[in-house]
Design an enzyme around this catalytic site. Structure first.
Site, PDB file in Angstrom:
ATOM      1  CG  HIS A 199      33.081  31.250  25.207  1.00 14.48           C
ATOM      2  ND1 HIS A 199      31.828  31.191  24.766  1.00 14.48           N
ATOM      3  CD2 HIS A 199      33.079  31.719  26.389  1.00 14.48           C
ATOM      4  CE1 HIS A 199      31.126  31.805  25.505  1.00 14.48           C
ATOM      5  NE2 HIS A 199      31.910  32.256  26.557  1.00 14.48           N
ATOM      6  CD  GLU A 441      38.701  48.492  40.537  1.00 14.83           C
ATOM      7  OE1 GLU A 441      39.009  47.584  39.669  1.00 14.83           O
ATOM      8  OE2 GLU A 441      37.527  48.057  41.576  1.00 14.83           O
ATOM      9  CG  ASP A 465      38.303  48.229  36.011  1.00 11.53           C
ATOM     10  OD1 ASP A 465      37.906  48.215  34.815  1.00 11.53           O
ATOM     11  OD2 ASP A 465      37.892  47.185  36.872  1.00 11.53           O
ATOM     12  CB  CYS A 512      45.322  42.349  42.183  1.00 17.35           C
ATOM     13  SG  CYS A 512      43.996  43.500  42.255  1.00 17.35           S
TER      14      CYS A 512
HETATM   15  C1  PEP Z   1      41.533  45.177  37.973  1.00 13.97           C
HETATM   16  O1  PEP Z   1      40.703  46.128  37.518  1.00 13.97           O
HETATM   17  O2  PEP Z   1      42.676  45.768  37.678  1.00 13.97           O
HETATM   18  C2  PEP Z   1      41.052  44.018  38.513  1.00 13.97           C
HETATM   19  C3  PEP Z   1      42.245  43.252  39.071  1.00 13.97           C
HETATM   20  O3  PEP Z   1      39.955  43.444  38.607  1.00 13.97           O
HETATM   21  P1  PEP Z   1      39.165  43.055  37.353  1.00 13.97           P
HETATM   22  O4  PEP Z   1      39.973  42.930  36.216  1.00 13.97           O
HETATM   23  O5  PEP Z   1      38.167  42.084  37.849  1.00 13.97           O
HETATM   24  O6  PEP Z   1      38.374  44.348  37.151  1.00 13.97           O
HETATM   25 MG    MG Z   2      38.629  46.146  38.320  1.00 14.66          MG
END
Ligand code: PEP
Ligand code: MG
Length: 597
Positions: A199, A441, A465, A512
């Site tokens: 945190h 992913e 992921d 992303c």
């Molecule tokens: C990812 O897996 O790259 C992603 C953007 O989603 P999260 O980090 O929420 O799993």
């Molecule tokens: Mg993800």
């Protein structure tokens, strides 16, 4: 680390969790545990008084946490759910009932009884393999520490710092601790324990102040009032630096400050290579409150709205109305740009207590994201209705997490069609052309990306992921963190395969995951031809700087060279070698390595 309280230039290495360089005096916060707890036998006639004393301490603790929560500064308001978790711990029967039972049955004092309860809880946490959940035991300790202090009638050491600018040095800091501080007088935090998901890290980033955690011995080797240098980029702390080192770090600090403001000025210039190739830069957000910062950093929309935090924040499943109001606000504030709302990605390292338990052996491979939603269809339908309704108020896109193959998409479309029919029957407005995308992913989705591309409007590659599943490296496990490698040729090839499938089908492809905000990865992604990068808004100016300094032609040439390399290490050294061309600023930053030799 030897105890070197008086030496100069003593270096400690920890984990950098919030960037920046600070030089200032240490303010040691004694959050040390009530080290000695005595056991004593309570007479039968005094037992109800002892239980009462415990209950009063619980109530005082509850009032203190509630008051901290009510007085949260604006930047931290979105983290109030952490304090809710503390309140929930306080009401947990393993703390309350179990302690009262021990007092009464064993005729022992409240302090000793609660110590026994914590030992039992600690055993349960020890058996949990998930590092993220394991780390949450510090929340239990924090709450119990407060109860013990209230039992002893001692005041918690005030964290209101004096008028100097200081660096907080603590064994651990809870969000409650942080919120008691006058953060405008605090230069940064350093702690003995904690990891990237702690945190302290989350709070320091929200406050945009440097922080290093996991230093192990900071509180034992640092004296209150001594001078410290904290390097929040490298995770290094220097105790009692000499004048040479101070001046070297001052230079480095000035450099960073100038650098930060120079790139911030680029915010509103187009994200375009020297030969005119455009890449859209968007922001990832978790809360509606973050949109203002996204806009300030020049985000051209929200490329990923992670919706699970609203579910984690409320005690159960939020009402459709609450979701709708939230999504509508996001859509309206970001308008005319778009927001990509990702459906609930719960599971993995994020749990909904009412629906899930953390007992799955492999939660990352378990009932997570779309799998959970296809099982708990009422939860899913309510979210889809809320998203569709919000789409009438701006430009909204839907993004599905953890798609492994076409069947999940077919199942989703059936549910979506039913939700749409229902809204139409009720004459509820929504965007009938709403675009549907999927996260790529999971390696199987990459392999069948050509099939999937025919059924969706866009792809968004989730490298966080994808790297985890492609390389079989748990993304939250510190012990294998060194193997978590975005430059692995398998990862690069998977991204390329996904982009090719998208191109062939004529759909757009975004990325992303954290790779999108890594300046060293930007040239590769540019060469591959990703249309959109979505990242934490703070990194948008830096990525824009990199993109504006390079041509697509060069990026493609470098990519072709990289494709001939065989290991992640080779790719990394090639990129680092070329950093002066692609990333002149990064090279300069890396070359600024003050030494105390
Ligand atoms: C990812 O897996 O790259 C992603 C953007 O989603 P999260 O980090 O929420 O799993
Ligand atoms: Mg993800």
């Amino acid at each position: 680390m030897r105890n070197n309280k008086n030496g100069t230039n003593v270096r400690l290495q920890g984990i950098a969790v919030s960037p920046g360089i600070i030089i200032g005096k240490a303010r040691l916060i004694d959050r040390s545990k009530q080290k000695i707890i005595y056991q004593y036998i309570v007479n039968e006639k005094d037992l109800s008084g002892e239980v009462e004393r415990f209950k009063n301490a619980l109530q005082t603790t509850r009032d203190q946490i509630a008051s901290v929560k009510n007085n949260l500064p604006d930047q931290l308001r979105q983290h109030a759910f952490i304090l809710d978790a503390h309140l929930m711990i306080l009401d947990d029967s393993m703390i309350t009932d179990a302690t009262i039972k021990s007092i009464v049955e064993e005729k022992i004092n409240a302090e000793w009884a609660i110590k026994k309860s914590v030992q039992k809880i600690s055993k349960i946490f020890n058996d949990i393999e998930d590092e993220y959940i394991k780390e949450r035991f510090s929340d239990v300790e924090n709450v119990v520490e407060r109860i013990l202090r209230n039992l002893s009638g001692k005041e918690q050491e005030s964290l209101a710092v004096s008028d100097e600018n200081v660096i907080i040095v603590a064994h651990n800091l809870s969000p409650a601790d942080t919120t008691e501080m006058n953060t405008s007088k605090i230069l940064g935090f350093i702690t003995d324990i904690g990891g990237r998901t702690s945190h302290t890290a989350i709070i320091a980033q929200a406050l945009e102040i440097p922080a290093v955690v996991g230093l192990e011995t900071a509180t034992s080797v640092i004296n209150d009032g001594c001078l410290l240098i904290v390097d929040g980029y490298k995770g290094e702390v220097i105790i009692n630096p000499d004048v040479n080192l101070i001046s070297a770090f001052q230079q480095k600090q000035n450099y960073y400050e100038k650098y930060k403001s120079s790139i911030l000025r680029l915010c509103y210039l187009p994200s375009e290579t020297t030969d005119g190739h455009r890449v859209t830069l968007k922001a990832n957000i978790e809360f509606v409150e973050e949109i203002a910062a996204a806009k300030d950093h020049g985000a051209e929309g929200i490329g990923l709205y992670r919706t699970e935090y609203l579910y984690l924040r409320s005690k159960g499943i939020p009402e459709e109305e609450e979701l709708f109001n939230d999504y509508r606000q996001v859509a309206e504030i970001i308008h005319p740009e778009s927001v990509t709302i990702r459906t609930l990605d719960i599971g993995g390292d994020k749990f909904l207590s009412n629906y899930q338990s953390s007992k799955e052996m492999n939660p990352a491979l378990g009932l997570r994201a779309i799998r959970f939603c296809l099982k708990e269809q009422e939860v899913f339908r309510s979210q889809l209705r809320a998203i569709l309704r919000a789409s009438a108020f701006g430009h909204v896109q839907i993004l599905l997490p953890m798609i492994s193959g076409l069947q999940e998409l077919i199942d989703f479309k059936k549910i979506l069609a039913e939700v749409r029919t229902d809204l139409e029957k009720r004459k509820v407005e929504y965007d009938r052309d709403i675009r549907i995308g999927i996260m790529i992913e999971i390696p199987s989705a990459v392999t069948v990306a050509d099939i999937l591309a025919k059924h969706v409007d866009f792809f968004s590659i989730g490298t966080n992921d994808l790297i985890q599943y492609a390389l079989a490296v748990d993304r939250v496990n510190e012990h294998v963190a060194f193997m978590y490698e975005p430059y692995h040729p398998a990862v690069i090839r998977m991204i390329m395969q996904t982009v090719k499938a998208a191109r062939d089908a004529g759909i757009e492809v975004a990325l992303c995951g954290e790779m999108a905000g890594d300046p060293m990865c930007a040239p590769i992604l540019l060469g591959i031809g990703i249309d959109e990068l979505s990242m934490n808004s703070g990194t948008i100016p830096l990525i824009k700087k990199v993109i504006r300094g390079v041509s697509r032609k060069e990026a493609i040439e470098d990519l072709n060279h990289i494709l001939g390399l065989t290991t992640a290490q080779e790719v990394r050294s090639f990129i680092e070698k070329n950093a002066d061309r692609f990333l002149p600023y990064i090279k300069e930053i890396n070359s600024l390595q003050p030494s105390d030799k």
